[in-house]
Design a protein around this motif. Structure first.
Motif, PDB file in Angstrom:
ATOM      1  N   GLN A 181      -4.180  -4.439   1.542  1.00  0.00           N
ATOM      2  CA  GLN A 181      -3.776  -5.288   1.924  1.00  0.00           C
ATOM      3  C   GLN A 181      -4.523  -5.176   3.888  1.00  0.00           C
ATOM      4  OE1 GLN A 181      -4.271  -7.710   0.727  1.00  0.00           O
ATOM      5  NE2 GLN A 181      -3.623  -6.423  -1.139  1.00  0.00           N
ATOM      6  N   THR A 185      -7.595  -7.791   5.722  1.00  0.00           N
ATOM      7  CA  THR A 185      -7.671  -8.025   6.376  1.00  0.00           C
ATOM      8  C   THR A 185      -8.363  -7.362   7.850  1.00  0.00           C
ATOM      9  OG1 THR A 185      -5.173  -8.558   5.667  1.00  0.00           O
ATOM     10  CG2 THR A 185      -5.899  -9.386   8.912  1.00  0.00           C
ATOM     11  N   PHE A 189     -11.821  -9.640   8.980  1.00  0.00           N
ATOM     12  CA  PHE A 189     -12.103  -9.822  10.635  1.00  0.00           C
ATOM     13  C   PHE A 189     -13.460  -9.716  11.403  1.00  0.00           C
ATOM     14  CE2 PHE A 189     -10.800  -9.326  14.788  1.00  0.00           C
ATOM     15  CZ  PHE A 189     -10.552 -10.684  14.792  1.00  0.00           C
ATOM     16  N   VAL A 219     -10.931 -13.328   6.038  1.00  0.00           N
ATOM     17  CA  VAL A 219     -10.155 -13.127   6.019  1.00  0.00           C
ATOM     18  C   VAL A 219      -9.028 -13.478   4.799  1.00  0.00           C
ATOM     19  CG1 VAL A 219      -7.561 -13.047   7.504  1.00  0.00           C
ATOM     20  CG2 VAL A 219      -9.862 -12.516   8.550  1.00  0.00           C
ATOM     21  N   ALA A 220      -8.765 -14.685   5.074  1.00  0.00           N
ATOM     22  CA  ALA A 220      -8.739 -15.720   3.244  1.00  0.00           C
ATOM     23  C   ALA A 220      -8.987 -15.190   1.996  1.00  0.00           C
ATOM     24  CB  ALA A 220      -8.131 -16.948   3.481  1.00  0.00           C
ATOM     25  N   PHE A 223      -8.474 -11.340   1.337  1.00  0.00           N
ATOM     26  CA  PHE A 223      -6.828 -10.403   1.718  1.00  0.00           C
ATOM     27  C   PHE A 223      -6.247 -11.141   0.194  1.00  0.00           C
ATOM     28  CE2 PHE A 223      -1.875 -11.824   0.893  1.00  0.00           C
ATOM     29  CZ  PHE A 223      -1.458 -11.576   2.238  1.00  0.00           C
ATOM     30  N   CYS A 289      -6.476 -18.815   9.984  1.00  0.00           N
ATOM     31  CA  CYS A 289      -6.756 -17.291  10.629  1.00  0.00           C
ATOM     32  C   CYS A 289      -5.580 -16.390  11.229  1.00  0.00           C
ATOM     33  CB  CYS A 289      -8.194 -17.360  11.210  1.00  0.00           C
ATOM     34  SG  CYS A 289      -7.708 -15.866  12.261  1.00  0.00           S
ATOM     35  N   PHE A 292      -2.411 -15.520   8.346  1.00  0.00           N
ATOM     36  CA  PHE A 292      -2.700 -13.289   7.461  1.00  0.00           C
ATOM     37  C   PHE A 292      -3.188 -12.132   8.574  1.00  0.00           C
ATOM     38  CE2 PHE A 292      -5.115 -16.777   4.334  1.00  0.00           C
ATOM     39  CZ  PHE A 292      -4.055 -15.951   3.458  1.00  0.00           C
ATOM     40  N   ILE A 293      -3.472 -12.710   9.943  1.00  0.00           N
ATOM     41  CA  ILE A 293      -3.137 -11.718  10.946  1.00  0.00           C
ATOM     42  C   ILE A 293      -2.049 -11.088  10.942  1.00  0.00           C
ATOM     43  CG2 ILE A 293      -3.877 -10.591  12.995  1.00  0.00           C
ATOM     44  CD1 ILE A 293      -6.449 -12.302  13.168  1.00  0.00           C
ATOM     45  N   LEU A 296      -0.247  -7.987   9.101  1.00  0.00           N
ATOM     46  CA  LEU A 296      -0.260  -6.982   9.672  1.00  0.00           C
ATOM     47  C   LEU A 296       0.517  -5.774   9.841  1.00  0.00           C
ATOM     48  CD1 LEU A 296      -3.968  -6.708  11.903  1.00  0.00           C
ATOM     49  CD2 LEU A 296      -3.280  -6.435   9.080  1.00  0.00           C
ATOM     50  N   TRP A 299       2.510  -5.310   6.330  1.00  0.00           N
ATOM     51  CA  TRP A 299       1.327  -4.044   5.537  1.00  0.00           C
ATOM     52  C   TRP A 299       1.398  -2.531   6.107  1.00  0.00           C
ATOM     53  CZ3 TRP A 299       2.650  -6.586   1.686  1.00  0.00           C
ATOM     54  CH2 TRP A 299       2.370  -8.063   1.556  1.00  0.00           C
TER      55      TRP A 299
END
Length: 510
Positions: A181, A185, A189, A219-220, A223, A289, A292-293, A296, A299
């Motif tokens: 993940q 990501t 990006f 990014v989506a 992921f 955006c 999902f960032i 980080l 994860w």
């Protein structure tokens, strides 16, 4: 009884130790319990008997303590896990049988991905935000950079017994899922930035809305695709071990077969949905955006808890980023070739030839890596890692198991591609008639691509192993990216040669 004991230990009775033993109890004993001076022999006999009883008790306690320690060690060894499962014995027939079905499944997945791309290229988001096409090779390459690398790592761990207990299994799965993940990501990006730059350089036009749309879509897609494919890989590898099938033979082709189709479908659907919201709800794209960032750090923390993924989290970025750059060069060749109407038919065949080559070399790299891991740690067994490039004869014609698997994989190229070409023709895909001369040139390019990749894999995996690099983490991204570059280059060369010798179909460019 007393006389016998006296005869057995005369030194103790006369020595200092005996004096201490006798005098000590006499001093500490109450007066009423002290014997008379003349009863020394009887008192000494009682003392010796009590010492013997005490010694027996101490020995019994020691035995009980040793028994409890052995039980504790047994429990500890049980917690550590059982002995690694012995490697599965394979023949050429068993290797081919195990690889065949996943190989065909992967090929049909690439064919389906090509058909999907042929349909969605007419959607508005692909017409007006043409940079989405630049995302296609980078995101499709994630299957080699992330999912196939994940499959190789988990296959090796399963084969060497690192996933035999529930605790080890859970730790391995959570660490690897969190790791991909993070990588997905970041790579998604970076791919969006590359798409924006490559789209801006030729035209000199920059749109902030389109840039945010590309970032959110990339990014989506990365992921969600990595999450779904990672879960599928875990199930495939666990099921393979229970069925007595080598996971190295099935995991990476299945990751490839689902990766192309799922990633392309997600990219098309997500970009189309976000494009529709671009005018009425412009805040949706930056919100997606940012969401999902923002995940980080979570994860990263989960991935750092596992020792198996902590090293990859810090040192595994170089192959992923370089592989993306290599795939971009292949995408540039594709873009330059397909832009010419005379070679428009190349588009539908490119995912197939690249997918087949990448799938086969990923299987071989994963098998060689597992073989090396069974002999120790990376760099720890220099006898298994040749310092110089191997000869082609040793790669393809030696009696060892890795050479046998290389021969089996190479022999799958021609029948596999014939099936895929027939499928494309029956579905009326592409713009090229499958003439005999075209099939000959296409097969030549496919065979040469796989031949080069299998040889590079034999050298690269051993080279990385000898330099303390885990091939599961480093080799497959390079090999699949090289497969994209070599396959696209050879296919473009074949189309140019066919055009020069006069094999020009009337439907080319329609």
């Amino acid at each position: 009884m007393a006389s016998k004991l006296e005869q057995q230990e005369p030194p103790q009775a006369n020595g200092a130790a005996a004096g201490q033993c006798a005098a000590g109890p006499e001093r500490g004993r109450p007066a009423e319990l002290r014997g008379p001076q003349g009863g020394g022999a009887e008192a000494e006999a009682l003392l010796l008997e009590s010492r013997a009883n005490a010694k027996g008790v101490r020995e019994e306690d020691a035995l009980l303590e040793n028994g409890s320690q052995s039980n504790e060690s047994d429990d500890t060894s049980t917690e550590r896990g059982a002995e690694p499962s012995p490697p599965l014995k394979e023949t050429s027939f068993s290797i081919g049988l195990q690889v065949l079905f996943p190989f065909l499944l992967a090929g049909f997945g690439t064919v389906a991905a090509g058909m999907v791309l042929d349909v969605v290229q007419h959607w508005d988001v692909f017409k007006y935000v043409t940079e989405v096409f630049i995302l296609v090779p980078a995101l499709l390459g994630l299957k080699g950079n992330l999912e196939m690398t994940l499959a190789s790592r988990l296959s090796t761990a399963a084969n060497i017994g690192q996933m035999d207990t529930p605790k080890e299994l859970w730790k391995m799965i959570t660490g690897n899922m969190a790791l991909i993940q993070v990588q997905a990501t970041v790579v998604g990006f970076l791919a969006s930035i590359a798409a924006v730059v490559f789209g801006w350089i030729p035209d000199g036009h920059f749109s902030l809305e389109h840039a945010v749309l590309l970032c959110a879509s990339s990014v989506a897609t990365a992921f969600i695709a990595s999450l779904l494919l990672g879960l599928v890989m875990v199930g495939v590898i666990l099921g393979s071990r229970r069925m007595g099938i080598n996971p190295d033979n099935v995991a990476t082709p299945i990751a490839a077969s689902l990766g192309d189709l799922l990633t392309l479908a997600l990219l098309s659907g997500i970009s189309w949905g976000l494009y529709r919201e671009l005018e009425s709800k412009a805040y949706v794209n930056p919100l997606v955006c940012a969401f999902f960032i923002s995940l980080l750090p979570l994860w990263v923390v989960v991935a750092k808890r596992s020792s198996a993924t902590r090293e990859v989290l810090y040192s595994g970025w170089e192959p992923v980023i370089i592989a993306m750059a290599i795939s971009s060069v292949g995408g540039l060749i594709l873009d330059r070739t397909v832009s010419d109407p005379n070679f428009a038919g190349m588009a539908v065949f490119t995912p197939v030839i690249n997918g087949v080559g990448g799938n086969l070399v990923a299987v071989q790299a994963s098998r060689i890596s597992t073989y090396l891991h069974m002999s120790g740690e990376p760099g720890g067994s220099p006898g298994t890692a040749p310092r110089r490039c191997p000869s082609p004869c040793s790669t393809f014609f030696s009696p060892d198991v890795n050479s046998r698997s290389a021969r089996v994989l190479f022999l799958l190229v021609v029948p596999g591609h014939l099936v895929f070409l027939y499928t494309i023709s029956s579905m009326q895909g592409g713009h090229t008639t499958l003439t005999l001369i075209f099939i000959v040139f296409y097969m030549t390019a496919a065979l040469l691509q796989v031949l080069i990749l299998l040889y590079i894999a034999d050298w690269m995996v051993h080279w990385m192993w000898g330099r303390h690099l885990d091939p599961d983490n480093f080799s497959i991204p390079y090999l699949t990216a090289l497969g994209d570059l070599i396959g696209t280059g050879l296919l473009a060369l074949s189309f140019h040669v066919l055009w020069l010798i006069g094999d020009r179909d009337s439907d080319v460019g329609d």
